[in-house]
Design an enzyme around this catalytic site. Structure first.
Site, mmCIF file in Angstrom:
data_model
loop_
_atom_site.group_PDB
_atom_site.id
_atom_site.type_symbol
_atom_site.label_atom_id
_atom_site.label_comp_id
_atom_site.label_asym_id
_atom_site.label_seq_id
_atom_site.Cartn_x
_atom_site.Cartn_y
_atom_site.Cartn_z
ATOM 1 N N HIS A 1 0.809 -1.236 0.000
ATOM 2 C CA HIS A 1 0.000 0.000 0.000
ATOM 3 C C HIS A 1 0.834 1.275 0.000
ATOM 4 O O HIS A 1 0.302 2.355 -0.269
ATOM 5 C CB HIS A 1 -0.931 0.060 1.219
ATOM 6 C CG HIS A 1 -1.923 -1.047 1.298
ATOM 7 N ND1 HIS A 1 -2.783 -1.343 0.265
ATOM 8 C CD2 HIS A 1 -2.213 -1.938 2.292
ATOM 9 C CE1 HIS A 1 -3.554 -2.375 0.625
ATOM 10 N NE2 HIS A 1 -3.216 -2.761 1.844
HETATM 11 O O1 VJV Z 1 -9.757 0.443 7.211
HETATM 12 C C1 VJV Z 1 -8.780 1.136 7.439
HETATM 13 C C2 VJV Z 1 -8.881 2.636 7.722
HETATM 14 C C3 VJV Z 1 -9.617 3.071 8.857
HETATM 15 C C4 VJV Z 1 -9.065 4.142 9.745
HETATM 16 C C5 VJV Z 1 -8.243 3.535 10.905
HETATM 17 N N1 VJV Z 1 -9.067 2.595 11.692
HETATM 18 C C6 VJV Z 1 -8.302 2.001 12.799
HETATM 19 C C7 VJV Z 1 -9.586 1.518 10.837
HETATM 20 C C8 VJV Z 1 -10.432 2.104 9.699
HETATM 21 C C9 VJV Z 1 -10.096 3.392 7.538
HETATM 22 N N2 VJV Z 1 -7.541 0.609 7.471
HETATM 23 C C10 VJV Z 1 -7.293 -0.792 7.290
HETATM 24 C C11 VJV Z 1 -5.875 -0.998 6.791
HETATM 25 C C12 VJV Z 1 -5.593 -2.406 6.392
HETATM 26 C C13 VJV Z 1 -4.162 -2.564 5.943
HETATM 27 C C14 VJV Z 1 -3.859 -3.936 5.376
HETATM 28 C C15 VJV Z 1 -2.401 -4.083 5.014
HETATM 29 C C16 VJV Z 1 -2.074 -5.255 4.106
HETATM 30 O O2 VJV Z 1 -2.454 -6.480 4.690
HETATM 31 O O3 VJV Z 1 -2.772 -5.199 2.880
HETATM 32 C C17 VJV Z 1 -0.585 -5.298 3.739
HETATM 33 C C18 VJV Z 1 0.357 -5.416 4.871
HETATM 34 C C19 VJV Z 1 -7.520 -1.478 8.582
HETATM 35 N N3 VJV Z 1 -8.211 -2.626 8.710
HETATM 36 C C20 VJV Z 1 -8.168 -2.944 10.034
HETATM 37 C C21 VJV Z 1 -7.451 -1.956 10.678
HETATM 38 N N4 VJV Z 1 -7.060 -1.070 9.739
HETATM 39 C C22 VJV Z 1 -7.137 -1.888 12.096
HETATM 40 C C23 VJV Z 1 -6.138 -1.037 12.507
HETATM 41 C C24 VJV Z 1 -5.826 -0.931 13.875
HETATM 42 C C25 VJV Z 1 -6.517 -1.713 14.811
HETATM 43 C C26 VJV Z 1 -7.529 -2.569 14.360
HETATM 44 C C27 VJV Z 1 -7.833 -2.655 13.001
HETATM 45 C C28 VJV Z 1 -4.818 -0.077 14.326
HETATM 46 C C29 VJV Z 1 -4.527 -0.028 15.678
HETATM 47 C C30 VJV Z 1 -5.242 -0.827 16.561
HETATM 48 N N5 VJV Z 1 -6.211 -1.648 16.120
HETATM 49 C C31 VJV Z 1 -4.923 -0.785 18.009
HETATM 50 ZN ZN ZN Z 2 -3.773 -7.309 3.470
#
Ligand code: VJV
Ligand code: ZN
Ligand code: CA
Length: 396
Positions: A149
């Site tokens: 990403h």
């Molecule tokens: O969905 C999103 C973005 C948000 C804003 C931030 N919040 C926490 C979640 C919604 C819109 N981000 C995704 C990013 C996924 C990245 C995947 C990477 C790869 O596998 O493709 C390659 C290495 C997302 N999904 C879940 C989370 N973020 C998430 C983030 C956290 C969390 C729980 C879930 C960050 C910190 C903590 N918990 C404590």
């Molecule tokens: Zn992924």
């Protein structure tokens, strides 16, 4: 000791494994889904099976500033190198995100040693790419890479430096065309964007697509590169949007069908395969029904194409499942998959972390009840049809 005298390493076929144990020392935060420790668990299982005796093992070095700026903007890399780590946030919301480079929010926190972590991931993938370029490896593995990403001047979705783009840029020095394949459950948007305007890289991503509810929201079937006919990158992005619950049978047949057609028309000189393990059943973020067998069948298929192959990690948020898949895929690379015992070796460090003592658990062992499959055969047939039509514009 037969092993130490290289008796197990077949002459004439070389697999290299690029890893640095320093990577695991970095922490995104206590409850952040990205756990660099899964790399240690993977390495420990690979070693417990003795696979290291059948590969060339390299301790990856850190990528240099010059190497990182081969793709990334220098003001972004400067900032990554100098920004102060922020205190670990207590909850999901962060009050002071550095909006300029999308740094410091909950997805891409500014943790201690961030620049070192990024350079090590980039260094492993660059080393792997160079082994392929020099014809010293047939398959080069960098499980610490695959951070698809990251943008030229922006962090995104747990990714800061796009090691895949850096590696593909190396491959393009010796290969006219490189095929990028991405089986992470998320869309490989950063890699797609980097090579949007060239016909020398074709990107193919398989992912869950639900623009309003699933990150990053891009990667629709109809997004195939620049719409302008004068742009060489037109038709060179392939997207395979999927729904929750896809099974091994559906995924494998879709993958083989599409990649066969892509190879025929695009005729790449090398393949870069991102093996994000969040597409496995039981992942903390992903909701597919794939077993290690289905996931790894993609690696097996790519190996059989007999082209220089670089393999990256990527996502994967249930460490025990990640380690199983990446270990089995390492076995495929060295051709050991049919000879290794499926029972996890007794002497494996952290063996109890695996809970189930087999490398190849069933869907019942992982989930109890499989997730409802929301992929109809009709939709999958439509996807193959659309891809076939796109490929009519590709190649001589
Ligand atoms: O969905 C999103 C973005 C948000 C804003 C931030 N919040 C926490 C979640 C919604 C819109 N981000 C995704 C990013 C996924 C990245 C995947 C990477 C790869 O596998 O493709 C390659 C290495 C997302 N999904 C879940 C989370 N973020 C998430 C983030 C956290 C969390 C729980 C879930 C960050 C910190 C903590 N918990 C404590
Ligand atoms: Zn992924
Ligand atoms: Ca993907």
């Amino acid at each position: 000791f037969a092993h130490e005298h290289g008796i197990n390493k077949p002459k004439g076929y070389n697999v290299s494994f690029h890893y640095n144990p320093e990577m695991e020392k970095h922490h995104f935060g206590m409850t952040h889904p990205m756990k660099p420790w899964r790399l240690t668990l993977t390495k420990s299982l690979v070693s417990a099976y003795g696979m290291n005796f059948a590969m060339d093992n390299y301790t990856a070095r850190a990528a240099t500033y010059e190497e990182l700026t081969a793709y990334h903007a220098s003001d972004y890399v400067d900032h990554l190198a100098t920004v102060a780590p922020q205190p670990q946030p207590l909850d999901m919301e962060n009050l002071n995100p550095d909006l300029k480079f999308n740094l410091g929010g909950s997805d891409c926190p500014l943790f201690e040693g961030l620049y070192n972590y990024c350079s090590l991931s980039g260094g492993a993938s660059l080393d792997a790419a160079r082994k392929l370029c020099a014809n010293q490896s047939d398959i080069a593995i960098a499980w610490g890479g695959g951070l698809h990403h990251a943008k030229k001047a922006e962090a995104s979705g747990f990714c800061y430096i796009n090691d895949i783009v850096l590696a593909i840029l190396q491959l393009l020095r010796v290969h006219a065309r490189v095929l990028y394949i991405d089986i992470d459950v998320h869309h490989g948007d950063g890699v797609e964007e980097a090579f949007f305007s060239t016909d020398r890289v074709m990107t193919v991503s398989f992912h869950k697509y639900d623009p309003l509810n699933f990150f990053p929201g891009t990667g629709a079937l109809e997004d195939n590169g620049p719409k302008s006919e004068h742009n060489p990158g037109a038709h060179h992005a392939i997207n395979v949007p999927l729904n929750d619950g896809i099974t091994d049978e559906q995924y494998t047949s879709l993958f083989e069908n599409i990649i066969t057609k892509v190879i025929e028309k695009f005729r790449p000189g090398a393949i870069a395969l991102q093996c994000g393990a969040d597409s496995l059943a039981g992942d903390r973020l992903g909701k597919f029904n794939l077993l290690v067998q289905g996931h790894s069948s993609c690696v097996e298929f790519c190996k059989k194409l007999n082209l220089p192959l670089i393999i990256f990690g990527g996502g994967g948020y249930t460490p025990k499942n990640v380690a199983r898949a990446w270990t089995y895929e390492t076995a495929i690379a060295i051709g050991h998959q049919h000879h290794i015992p499926t029972q996890i070796p007794i002497h494996t460090p952290w063996r109890d972390r695996f809970k189930i003592d087999t490398l190849l658990p069933t869907i019942q062992q992982i989930l109890g009840e499989p997730r409802q499959n929301r992929n109809t055969q009709k939709k999958l047939t439509e996807i193959v049809q659309h891809v076939t039509e796109q490929l009519r514009f590709v190649g001589a």
